[in-house]
Scaffold this active site. Structure first.
Site, PDB file in Angstrom:
ATOM      1  N   GLN A  91      56.603 -51.478  -8.317  1.00  0.00           N
ATOM      2  CA  GLN A  91      58.012 -51.073  -8.349  1.00  0.00           C
ATOM      3  C   GLN A  91      58.230 -50.060  -9.467  1.00  0.00           C
ATOM      4  OE1 GLN A  91      60.656 -54.865  -7.857  1.00  0.00           O
ATOM      5  NE2 GLN A  91      58.704 -55.516  -8.690  1.00  0.00           N
ATOM      6  N   HIS A 109      59.052 -47.685  -5.130  1.00  0.00           N
ATOM      7  CA  HIS A 109      60.339 -47.176  -5.624  1.00  0.00           C
ATOM      8  C   HIS A 109      60.259 -45.717  -6.082  1.00  0.00           C
ATOM      9  CE1 HIS A 109      61.953 -51.529  -6.465  1.00  0.00           C
ATOM     10  NE2 HIS A 109      61.908 -51.242  -5.186  1.00  0.00           N
ATOM     11  N   ASN A 201      53.822 -63.689 -15.572  1.00  0.00           N
ATOM     12  CA  ASN A 201      55.037 -63.108 -16.155  1.00  0.00           C
ATOM     13  C   ASN A 201      55.260 -63.707 -17.538  1.00  0.00           C
ATOM     14  OD1 ASN A 201      57.111 -61.203 -15.431  1.00  0.00           O
ATOM     15  ND2 ASN A 201      58.595 -62.879 -15.361  1.00  0.00           N
TER      16      ASN A 201
HETATM   17  P1  NAD Z   1      62.737 -56.298 -14.568  1.00  0.00           P
HETATM   18  O1  NAD Z   1      63.022 -55.481 -15.787  1.00  0.00           O
HETATM   19  O2  NAD Z   1      63.891 -56.781 -13.766  1.00  0.00           O
HETATM   20  O3  NAD Z   1      61.894 -57.576 -15.012  1.00  0.00           O
HETATM   21  C1  NAD Z   1      60.795 -57.468 -15.869  1.00  0.00           C
HETATM   22  C2  NAD Z   1      60.091 -58.815 -15.948  1.00  0.00           C
HETATM   23  O4  NAD Z   1      58.938 -58.653 -16.766  1.00  0.00           O
HETATM   24  C3  NAD Z   1      60.938 -59.919 -16.567  1.00  0.00           C
HETATM   25  O5  NAD Z   1      60.861 -61.105 -15.770  1.00  0.00           O
HETATM   26  C4  NAD Z   1      60.305 -60.153 -17.950  1.00  0.00           C
HETATM   27  O6  NAD Z   1      60.342 -61.511 -18.363  1.00  0.00           O
HETATM   28  C5  NAD Z   1      58.867 -59.713 -17.703  1.00  0.00           C
HETATM   29  N1  NAD Z   1      58.191 -59.186 -18.895  1.00  0.00           N
HETATM   30  C6  NAD Z   1      58.730 -58.488 -19.933  1.00  0.00           C
HETATM   31  N2  NAD Z   1      57.777 -58.159 -20.828  1.00  0.00           N
HETATM   32  C7  NAD Z   1      56.603 -58.666 -20.335  1.00  0.00           C
HETATM   33  C8  NAD Z   1      55.263 -58.663 -20.802  1.00  0.00           C
HETATM   34  N3  NAD Z   1      54.918 -58.067 -21.963  1.00  0.00           N
HETATM   35  N4  NAD Z   1      54.323 -59.272 -20.055  1.00  0.00           N
HETATM   36  C9  NAD Z   1      54.649 -59.890 -18.888  1.00  0.00           C
HETATM   37  N5  NAD Z   1      55.907 -59.930 -18.394  1.00  0.00           N
HETATM   38  C10 NAD Z   1      56.865 -59.314 -19.111  1.00  0.00           C
HETATM   39  O7  NAD Z   1      61.707 -55.449 -13.706  1.00  0.00           O
HETATM   40  P2  NAD Z   1      61.487 -55.305 -12.152  1.00  0.00           P
HETATM   41  O8  NAD Z   1      61.478 -56.655 -11.524  1.00  0.00           O
HETATM   42  O9  NAD Z   1      60.311 -54.431 -12.024  1.00  0.00           O
HETATM   43  O10 NAD Z   1      62.758 -54.499 -11.631  1.00  0.00           O
HETATM   44  C11 NAD Z   1      63.140 -53.308 -12.332  1.00  0.00           C
HETATM   45  C12 NAD Z   1      63.460 -52.084 -11.497  1.00  0.00           C
HETATM   46  O11 NAD Z   1      63.734 -50.978 -12.397  1.00  0.00           O
HETATM   47  C13 NAD Z   1      62.281 -51.639 -10.657  1.00  0.00           C
HETATM   48  O12 NAD Z   1      62.759 -51.413  -9.395  1.00  0.00           O
HETATM   49  C14 NAD Z   1      61.775 -50.318 -11.277  1.00  0.00           C
HETATM   50  O13 NAD Z   1      61.758 -49.287 -10.317  1.00  0.00           O
HETATM   51  C15 NAD Z   1      62.775 -49.933 -12.341  1.00  0.00           C
HETATM   52  N6  NAD Z   1      62.133 -49.771 -13.689  1.00  0.00           N
HETATM   53  C16 NAD Z   1      60.868 -49.232 -13.801  1.00  0.00           C
HETATM   54  C17 NAD Z   1      60.251 -49.126 -15.053  1.00  0.00           C
HETATM   55  C18 NAD Z   1      58.857 -48.531 -15.142  1.00  0.00           C
HETATM   56  O14 NAD Z   1      58.471 -47.745 -14.279  1.00  0.00           O
HETATM   57  N7  NAD Z   1      58.036 -48.884 -16.140  1.00  0.00           N
HETATM   58  C19 NAD Z   1      60.906 -49.557 -16.199  1.00  0.00           C
HETATM   59  C20 NAD Z   1      62.202 -50.091 -16.054  1.00  0.00           C
HETATM   60  C21 NAD Z   1      62.801 -50.189 -14.793  1.00  0.00           C
END
Ligand code: NAD
Length: 231
Positions: A91, A109, A201
């Site tokens: 995602q 995404h 997670n």
């Molecule tokens: P989310 O932010 O909703 O959830 C992130 C999850 O990761 C949480 O449950 C959290 O507890 C867990 N987490 C945080 N730090 C962690 C770690 N160090 N190790 C393991 N787990 C950890 O993310 P989502 O479910 O991917 O939804 C977010 C949406 O926003 C996606 O659709 C994405 O496209 C977008 N997004 C992308 C990025 C990216 O590309 N890196 C960053 C932010 C948002």
């Protein structure tokens, strides 16, 4: 040899958190201090396209300087060593998986380093700063936008993803909160077809009950440990 032959892995923002890219829902549903409806919906783009361009320019710039962490690298190494069928669905809109060496990868995404045209549907690689003045390199119209799937839009390659979920014997979700559909429903689909479903997670996600098993901690720690035991 692994006991599994068909593996689908889903990743979310949590796998990139230790690379310095903030997650989405860390602070009250805001994404980098913006309401998601302002920067991640077609309506937000129609209302203020320049703000949306600026938002993704900042995300693109930050993601370009981030480096893959041990969790991204463990997945790429696993793919190389694994002899069965493997698909990584992310995602995430950063490119840390491909920079770690992942090959069989779907960006459901979209991705920051790609733009698309709203008129002719062309898309192209892009690593600079975009603006409302940019022209599509194919049809020459000022109808370009970040190639990101916004809320209310259809994620990419869903046919291929459904097919892989239908056939997998192991589904692993990593660093995703289980709040964005359709990805949040993948474990249910895989489980219905008899797959083992494992969540890796920081904490149990919103859909933790759909998984057979869960391991909780930092992705840089639990992902390499889990995948090294699978081979
Ligand atoms: P989310 O932010 O909703 O959830 C992130 C999850 O990761 C949480 O449950 C959290 O507890 C867990 N987490 C945080 N730090 C962690 C770690 N160090 N190790 C393991 N787990 C950890 O993310 P989502 O479910 O991917 O939804 C977010 C949406 O926003 C996606 O659709 C994405 O496209 C977008 N997004 C992308 C990025 C990216 O590309 N890196 C960053 C932010 C948002």
């Amino acid at each position: 040899m692994s006991q599994f032959q068909n593996i689908v892995v889903l990743t979310g923002a949590g796998i990139s958190a230790e690379s310095g890219i903030p997650t989405f829902r860390a602070s009250d549903g805001l994404w980098e201090n913006h309401h998601v409806e302002d920067v991640a919906t077609p309506e937000g783009f129609a209302a203020n396209p320049q703000l949306v361009h600026q938002f993704y320019n900042a995300r693109r710039e930050a993601a370009k300087s981030a480096q893959p962490n041990p969790a991204h690298i463990a997945l790429a190494d696993f793919e190389t060593a694994f002899s069965g069928n493997y698909l990584l669905v992310t995602q995430n809109v950063d490119t840390l998986h491909e920079r770690a060496g992942s090959k069989s990868l779907i960006h459901m995404h979209g991705q920051l380093e790609q733009m698309k045209c709203t008129k002719c549907e062309a898309n192209w690689a892009f690593d600079g700063d975009s603006s409302i003045d940019d022209k599509c390199p194919h049809c020459n119209k000022q109808t370009t936008r970040p190639d990101i799937v916004w809320f209310g839009e259809m994620p990419y390659q869903m046919e291929n993803i459904w097919a892989a979920l239908d056939n997998c014997d192991l589904f692993v979700a990593i660093g995703t909160s289980g709040s964005v559909y359709p990805a949040a429903g993948f474990a249910q689909i895989a489980a219905r077809k008899g797959a083992q479903c494992v969540e890796l997670n920081l904490e149990p996600s919103n859909v933790a009950g759909d998984f057979t098993d869960g391991h909780y901690g930092l992705a840089s720690d639990i992902v390499p440990r889990f995948f090294s035991k699978l081979l």
